[in-house]
Design a protein around this motif. Structure first.
Motif, PDB file in Angstrom:
ATOM      1  N   ASN A   1       0.809  -1.223   0.000  1.00 25.69           N
ATOM      2  CA  ASN A   1       0.000   0.000   0.000  1.00 25.69           C
ATOM      3  C   ASN A   1       0.842   1.271   0.000  1.00 25.69           C
ATOM      4  O   ASN A   1       0.354   2.351   0.328  1.00 25.69           O
ATOM      5  CB  ASN A   1      -0.978   0.009   1.183  1.00 25.69           C
ATOM      6  CG  ASN A   1      -0.275  -0.095   2.530  1.00 25.69           C
ATOM      7  OD1 ASN A   1       0.954  -0.127   2.604  1.00 25.69           O
ATOM      8  ND2 ASN A   1      -1.058  -0.168   3.592  1.00 25.69           N
ATOM      9  N   VAL A   2       2.098   1.152  -0.366  1.00 28.12           N
ATOM     10  CA  VAL A   2       3.009   2.308  -0.435  1.00 28.12           C
ATOM     11  C   VAL A   2       3.677   2.334  -1.800  1.00 28.12           C
ATOM     12  O   VAL A   2       4.146   1.305  -2.301  1.00 28.12           O
ATOM     13  CB  VAL A   2       4.091   2.247   0.666  1.00 28.12           C
ATOM     14  CG1 VAL A   2       5.089   3.401   0.510  1.00 28.12           C
ATOM     15  CG2 VAL A   2       3.456   2.274   2.052  1.00 28.12           C
ATOM     16  N   ARG A   3       3.721   3.522  -2.396  1.00 30.18           N
ATOM     17  CA  ARG A   3       4.417   3.712  -3.669  1.00 30.18           C
ATOM     18  C   ARG A   3       5.306   4.944  -3.584  1.00 30.18           C
ATOM     19  O   ARG A   3       5.028   5.867  -2.822  1.00 30.18           O
ATOM     20  CB  ARG A   3       3.410   3.897  -4.823  1.00 30.18           C
ATOM     21  CG  ARG A   3       2.690   2.629  -5.220  1.00 30.18           C
ATOM     22  CD  ARG A   3       1.675   2.898  -6.311  1.00 30.18           C
ATOM     23  NE  ARG A   3       1.126   1.656  -6.847  1.00 30.18           N
ATOM     24  CZ  ARG A   3       0.115   1.600  -7.693  1.00 30.18           C
ATOM     25  NH1 ARG A   3      -0.469   2.712  -8.097  1.00 30.18           N
ATOM     26  NH2 ARG A   3      -0.323   0.433  -8.135  1.00 30.18           N
ATOM     27  N   SER A   4       6.368   4.945  -4.374  1.00 30.97           N
ATOM     28  CA  SER A   4       7.151   6.164  -4.530  1.00 30.97           C
ATOM     29  C   SER A   4       6.783   6.787  -5.865  1.00 30.97           C
ATOM     30  O   SER A   4       6.588   6.091  -6.865  1.00 30.97           O
ATOM     31  CB  SER A   4       8.650   5.884  -4.457  1.00 30.97           C
ATOM     32  OG  SER A   4       9.095   5.205  -5.611  1.00 30.97           O
ATOM     33  N   TYR A   5       6.664   8.110  -5.850  1.00 34.59           N
ATOM     34  CA  TYR A   5       6.273   8.884  -7.030  1.00 34.59           C
ATOM     35  C   TYR A   5       7.422   9.823  -7.380  1.00 34.59           C
ATOM     36  O   TYR A   5       7.819  10.653  -6.557  1.00 34.59           O
ATOM     37  CB  TYR A   5       5.004   9.695  -6.746  1.00 34.59           C
ATOM     38  CG  TYR A   5       3.803   8.847  -6.396  1.00 34.59           C
ATOM     39  CD1 TYR A   5       2.839   8.529  -7.349  1.00 34.59           C
ATOM     40  CD2 TYR A   5       3.625   8.357  -5.098  1.00 34.59           C
ATOM     41  CE1 TYR A   5       1.741   7.748  -7.031  1.00 34.59           C
ATOM     42  CE2 TYR A   5       2.533   7.570  -4.767  1.00 34.59           C
ATOM     43  CZ  TYR A   5       1.592   7.267  -5.735  1.00 34.59           C
ATOM     44  OH  TYR A   5       0.505   6.481  -5.407  1.00 34.59           O
ATOM     45  N   ARG A   6       7.960   9.691  -8.584  1.00 40.40           N
ATOM     46  CA  ARG A   6       8.972  10.615  -9.077  1.00 40.40           C
ATOM     47  C   ARG A   6       8.276  11.669  -9.941  1.00 40.40           C
ATOM     48  O   ARG A   6       7.541  11.330 -10.873  1.00 40.40           O
ATOM     49  CB  ARG A   6      10.025   9.876  -9.905  1.00 40.40           C
ATOM     50  CG  ARG A   6      10.928   8.952  -9.101  1.00 40.40           C
ATOM     51  CD  ARG A   6      11.947   9.737  -8.298  1.00 40.40           C
ATOM     52  NE  ARG A   6      12.889   8.852  -7.621  1.00 40.40           N
ATOM     53  CZ  ARG A   6      14.109   8.594  -8.078  1.00 40.40           C
ATOM     54  NH1 ARG A   6      14.530   9.149  -9.209  1.00 40.40           N
ATOM     55  NH2 ARG A   6      14.912   7.794  -7.407  1.00 40.40           N
ATOM     56  N   LEU A   7       8.523  12.935  -9.621  1.00 42.26           N
ATOM     57  CA  LEU A   7       7.874  14.053 -10.307  1.00 42.26           C
ATOM     58  C   LEU A   7       8.918  14.921 -10.995  1.00 42.26           C
ATOM     59  O   LEU A   7      10.054  15.045 -10.520  1.00 42.26           O
ATOM     60  CB  LEU A   7       7.105  14.922  -9.307  1.00 42.26           C
ATOM     61  CG  LEU A   7       6.175  14.237  -8.309  1.00 42.26           C
ATOM     62  CD1 LEU A   7       5.519  15.284  -7.422  1.00 42.26           C
ATOM     63  CD2 LEU A   7       5.133  13.397  -9.022  1.00 42.26           C
ATOM     64  N   GLU A   8       8.509  15.536 -12.099  1.00 41.49           N
ATOM     65  CA  GLU A   8       9.406  16.509 -12.713  1.00 41.49           C
ATOM     66  C   GLU A   8       9.648  17.646 -11.723  1.00 41.49           C
ATOM     67  O   GLU A   8       8.783  17.974 -10.909  1.00 41.49           O
ATOM     68  CB  GLU A   8       8.836  17.042 -14.022  1.00 41.49           C
ATOM     69  CG  GLU A   8       7.526  17.799 -13.907  1.00 41.49           C
ATOM     70  CD  GLU A   8       7.058  18.337 -15.239  1.00 41.49           C
ATOM     71  OE1 GLU A   8       7.892  18.493 -16.143  1.00 41.49           O
ATOM     72  OE2 GLU A   8       5.845  18.598 -15.368  1.00 41.49           O
ATOM     73  N   ARG A   9      10.839  18.220 -11.809  1.00 41.49           N
ATOM     74  CA  ARG A   9      11.254  19.230 -10.842  1.00 41.49           C
ATOM     75  C   ARG A   9      11.291  20.600 -11.504  1.00 41.49           C
ATOM     76  O   ARG A   9      12.031  20.805 -12.472  1.00 41.49           O
ATOM     77  CB  ARG A   9      12.627  18.875 -10.299  1.00 41.49           C
ATOM     78  CG  ARG A   9      13.145  19.809  -9.237  1.00 41.49           C
ATOM     79  CD  ARG A   9      14.462  19.298  -8.713  1.00 41.49           C
ATOM     80  NE  ARG A   9      14.897  20.034  -7.568  1.00 41.49           N
ATOM     81  CZ  ARG A   9      15.652  19.535  -6.608  1.00 41.49           C
ATOM     82  NH1 ARG A   9      16.045  18.275  -6.680  1.00 41.49           N
ATOM     83  NH2 ARG A   9      16.026  20.273  -5.594  1.00 41.49           N
ATOM     84  N   PRO A  10      10.514  21.562 -11.001  1.00 41.31           N
ATOM     85  CA  PRO A  10      10.565  22.909 -11.580  1.00 41.31           C
ATOM     86  C   PRO A  10      11.956  23.516 -11.427  1.00 41.31           C
ATOM     87  O   PRO A  10      12.668  23.251 -10.455  1.00 41.31           O
ATOM     88  CB  PRO A  10       9.531  23.693 -10.750  1.00 41.31           C
ATOM     89  CG  PRO A  10       8.634  22.648 -10.158  1.00 41.31           C
ATOM     90  CD  PRO A  10       9.505  21.459  -9.925  1.00 41.31           C
TER      91      PRO A  10
END
Length: 207
Positions: free
Chosen positions: A16-25
């Motif tokens: 029930n845990v995920r890591s989310y990689r997001l684009e970085r401003p």
């Protein structure tokens, strides 16, 4: 200021845990232990702000958040679980939560370990894990977040203690609740720095 940022990658961490990689401003900065308010960039969710801690390092090209989803109610973390790379989140300015003040013991209950991830990764990258201890309580072994990574840190100087409250068959861990008696038995130096995050009743009792 707020930014609409794309989800670049999603990785499963536990059931029930995920890591989310997001684009970085461009120019976006944070310190280990800080958090920000995120929203899902879609109708019905843009004004629903939830606080999440940064779990990546400042020098990474992307931002990372490690988030537990709760499926027993129709909340933001449940909606996050339905997202895919290419979807967007609304990112806001960082704000302070847990500030590193020197070597000591990190105590976490469940997903309360997430504010410590970036701090411990920073210490590892700087070769300064020695003299620190991580104590984490979970219900079962399957709930432990980033167990392999933290146990690898143990080989580099971090002392790691797992305790499970609802998984008596698991070997190599303690089976105790973290309370005053636990600290009295397992922590020798009560004058050191303590970093604490977990469910409100646990935090209140330990304080």
């Amino acid at each position: 200021m707020q930014h609409s940022v794309e989800i670049v990658k999603i990785r499963q961490v536990t059931h029930n845990v995920r890591s989310y990689r997001l684009e970085r401003p461009d120019g976006y900065r944070f310190e280990p232990g800080q958090a920000t308010d995120l929203s899902i960039d879609r109708d019905g969710y843009r004004t629903r702000k939830n606080p999440f801690t940064f779990t990546g390092l400042a020098e990474w090209a992307e931002l990372e958040f490690t988030i537990k989803s709760y499926f027993d109610h129709d909340g933001v973390t449940r909606a996050l679980w339905e997202l895919s790379p290419g979807d967007h989140l609304i990112l806001r300015d960082p704000w302070g939560t847990i500030t590193y003040k020197g070597s000591g013991t990190f105590i976490a209950g469940g997903a309360g370990v997430t504010p410590f991830i970036a701090i411990l990764r920073r210490l590892r990258a700087d070769g300064r894990l020695a003299g620190h201890r991580l104590i984490v309580s979970n219900r079962t072994a399957g709930d432990i977040i980033l167990r392999d990574e933290f146990e690898a840190m143990a080989g580099e100087g971090l002392e790691v203690t797992w305790t499970l409250t609802d998984d008596a068959s698991a070997a190599g861990v303690l089976h105790e609740r973290i309370d005053a008696a636990f600290l009295g038995q397992h922590v020798r130096d009560m004058a050191q720095n303590f970093y604490l995050c977990g469910p409100d009743p646990m935090v209140k009792d330990l304080r």
